[in-house]
Design an enzyme around this catalytic site. Structure first.
Site, mmCIF file in Angstrom:
data_model
loop_
_atom_site.group_PDB
_atom_site.id
_atom_site.type_symbol
_atom_site.label_atom_id
_atom_site.label_comp_id
_atom_site.label_asym_id
_atom_site.label_seq_id
_atom_site.Cartn_x
_atom_site.Cartn_y
_atom_site.Cartn_z
ATOM 1 N N HIS A 1 0.838 -1.201 0.000
ATOM 2 C CA HIS A 1 0.000 0.000 0.000
ATOM 3 C C HIS A 1 0.878 1.259 0.000
ATOM 4 O O HIS A 1 0.626 2.208 -0.742
ATOM 5 C CB HIS A 1 -0.878 0.043 1.254
ATOM 6 C CG HIS A 1 -1.868 -1.076 1.373
ATOM 7 N ND1 HIS A 1 -1.787 -2.030 2.369
ATOM 8 C CD2 HIS A 1 -2.960 -1.391 0.645
ATOM 9 C CE1 HIS A 1 -2.799 -2.871 2.241
ATOM 10 N NE2 HIS A 1 -3.527 -2.512 1.198
ATOM 11 N N GLY B 1 -2.672 -1.342 -7.411
ATOM 12 C CA GLY B 1 -1.539 -2.256 -7.469
ATOM 13 C C GLY B 1 -1.701 -3.323 -8.547
ATOM 14 O O GLY B 1 -2.795 -3.827 -8.788
HETATM 15 P P1 AMP Z 1 -6.341 -3.886 -0.603
HETATM 16 O O1 AMP Z 1 -6.222 -3.088 0.660
HETATM 17 O O2 AMP Z 1 -5.825 -5.290 -0.495
HETATM 18 O O3 AMP Z 1 -7.708 -3.788 -1.237
HETATM 19 O O4 AMP Z 1 -5.353 -3.207 -1.634
HETATM 20 C C1 AMP Z 1 -5.410 -1.828 -1.908
HETATM 21 C C2 AMP Z 1 -4.503 -1.535 -3.091
HETATM 22 O O5 AMP Z 1 -3.182 -1.942 -2.781
HETATM 23 C C3 AMP Z 1 -4.922 -2.311 -4.354
HETATM 24 O O6 AMP Z 1 -4.762 -1.462 -5.483
HETATM 25 C C4 AMP Z 1 -3.926 -3.451 -4.382
HETATM 26 O O7 AMP Z 1 -3.682 -3.938 -5.677
HETATM 27 C C5 AMP Z 1 -2.701 -2.793 -3.795
HETATM 28 N N1 AMP Z 1 -1.780 -3.792 -3.241
HETATM 29 C C6 AMP Z 1 -2.069 -4.771 -2.340
HETATM 30 N N2 AMP Z 1 -0.991 -5.529 -2.103
HETATM 31 C C7 AMP Z 1 0.004 -5.043 -2.889
HETATM 32 C C8 AMP Z 1 1.372 -5.403 -3.109
HETATM 33 N N3 AMP Z 1 1.927 -6.428 -2.483
HETATM 34 N N4 AMP Z 1 2.089 -4.668 -3.981
HETATM 35 C C9 AMP Z 1 1.536 -3.616 -4.644
HETATM 36 N N5 AMP Z 1 0.253 -3.217 -4.481
HETATM 37 C C10 AMP Z 1 -0.499 -3.916 -3.615
#
Ligand code: AMP
Length: 273
Positions: free
Chosen positions: A28, A138
């Site tokens: 994040h 991401g």
């Molecule tokens: P989430 O909180 O899991 O819904 O993720 C929020 C954002 O962070 C989304 O755009 C995900 O794709 C991104 N994200 C989650 N994990 C990663 C990671 N390991 N590397 C890069 N972006 C990430």
């Protein structure tokens, strides 16, 4: 939030938005840094979106630590943390959803039917509330990023969408809030996702281009690890997400694997020489 967004826009400020479900990690934070560089005002949202979970999934137990998230946000110079409640975004008598036709019919959309309808809907709402010029997602959730890009194009949303690379633990495991569910044995087992993606690239480097052959080798390797159950292993076109038979250009290899009761995803672009 809308009033603040209006004021910022009136003052000529560029708004960057990074939507999250909280329980922040380096993945994040890497997106926050991209947003920070692109916008005068960096807004992040923290919202565990109920409409993207199916009844059997982990909505009720999704990890949360709001105080820690605020601390990390402050350290990353986030200007606004927008954290609405579920009743705020989906009040009684809520009835409008955003649904794409083709991209959700692949990969995670198959085993998690409500996922992308929920994602497209909540992201549309966040865009209308935060009014960003730029929004960062991401590549870890490759299909989600593709869907947001498609939606923004289809619905003429005047927002630049930026993808951020996958951030991994030192041993290669893609960072995820759900890694928190893993016990020590499962944490070890979880390394098989990234490892098998690397194995697939080695096969391609060795001249094996038949997707079926690569998928079979990768699946065998994952199945040999205790506590794992494959949801999908796919080699597909990174634009349409349609399966491809041969890796004769850059192809998306995407995996979803249950490790114990935790479902993890990972992906890479396979590149022939
Ligand atoms: P989430 O909180 O899991 O819904 O993720 C929020 C954002 O962070 C989304 O755009 C995900 O794709 C991104 N994200 C989650 N994990 C990663 C990671 N390991 N590397 C890069 N972006 C990430």
């Amino acid at each position: 939030m809308q009033k603040r967004a209006d004021r910022l826009r009136k003052a000529g400020q560029t708004i960057a938005l990074v939507p999250t479900m909280g329980f922040l990690h380096e993945g994040h934070l890497s997106l926050f840094r991209i947003g920070r560089a692109k916008g005068d005002c960096l807004v992040i949202s923290i919202f565990v979106n109920p409409t993207q979970f199916s009844p059997s999934e982990d909505l009720a137990t999704y990890p949360q630590d709001f105080a820690r998230d605020l601390e990390l946000s402050q350290k990353e110079s986030v200007d606004i943390v927008f954290a609405p409640g579920a009743e705020g975004l989906y009040p009684e008598n809520y009835q409008t959803y955003v649904q794409l036709e083709k991209l959700p019919e692949h990969l995670c959309g198959i085993s998690r039917p409500p996922l992308f309808r929920g994602v497209a809907t909540v992201v549309t709402k966040l865009f209308n509330i935060v009014k960003p010029h730029v929004s960062v997602f991401g590549e870890k959730d490759f299909q989600q990023l593709a869907i947001i890009r498609q939606m923004v194009q289809d619905l003429n949303m005047d927002i630049e969408i930026i993808g951020g690379p996958i951030v991994r633990e030192p041993d290669g495991l893609a960072m995820s809030s759900r890694n928190n569910y893993l016990n020590a044995v499962q944490r070890d087992a979880a390394m098989c996702l990234n490892r098998s993606l690397c194995e697939a690239q080695v096969l391609v480097d060795d001249g094996i281009v038949a997707s079926a052959e690569i998928i079979e080798a990768v699946s065998r390797s994952i199945r040999s690890i205790p506590e794992t159950r494959i949801d999908y292993v796919s080699i597909c076109d990174p634009g349409t997400l349609d399966d491809v038979e041969r890796v004769d250009g850059p192809c998306l290899m995407a995996l979803a694997v249950h490790v114990g009761t935790t479902r993890l995803i990972d992906n890479t672009i396979l590149r022939p020489d």
